[in-house]
Scaffold this motif. Structure first.
Motif: not given
Length: 160
Positions: A44-58
């Protein structure tokens, strides 16, 4: 964490296997499936892209249709169709937001790695598979005169 010697435990039913094996649509669905397997996060980790981020689970990953089309060497419409079909086959679950689409693998139960096993919390043991309905394509015929000014006729010479 970077994992080595990654292997996958995947559970598919006959309909899902037949879908993945069908290459009559001009794109390798197995190649698409392999892309999904490799993109899914194992930790699990936070994924960041331009102008947003989202938390992803396994078992989840983010990818736009444009990114997937580029990875598969196809157009965006084909990528959209493949994603929709994978969702219908209950191999994948995709949820779009105003910024991105989070895709979740449902047929992958566990990764075996050189560092141990990683379980997918989204694994579905009994998938609900909806059949893929392919649109019927009919040949279009001009009912008016052709470019030469001739009236179209059938093989037997009768006017259409």
């Amino acid at each position: 964490m970077e994992y080595s010697n990654v292997r996958y435990s995947i559970t598919l039913n006959d309909a899902q296997i037949d879908y993945l094996a069908d290459e009559s649509q001009g794109i390798s669905r197995m190649k698409c499936f392999a892309t999904f397997l490799r993109m899914a996060v194992k930790d699990p980790r936070r994924e960041s892209r331009k102008n947003f981020s989202v938390f992803l689970y396994t078992g989840q990953f983010i990818a736009s249709k444009v990114e997937l089309a580029e990875a598969w060497g196809c157009d965006r419409k084909t990528a959209t169709r493949i994603i929709r079909e994978f969702n219908q086959m209950d191999i994948l679950q995709s949820k779009a937001s105003n910024r991105t689409t989070v895709h979740t693998l449902k047929c992958l139960s566990v990764w075996f790695t050189g560092q141990g096993t990683v379980k997918n919390r989204f694994f579905t043991i009994d998938p609900i598979v909806r059949p893929i309905v392919k649109p019927e394509r009919t040949a279009k015929r001009a009912l008016s005169e052709d470019l030469m000014g001739n009236t179209p006729t059938d093989k037997d010479g009768s006017i259409m």
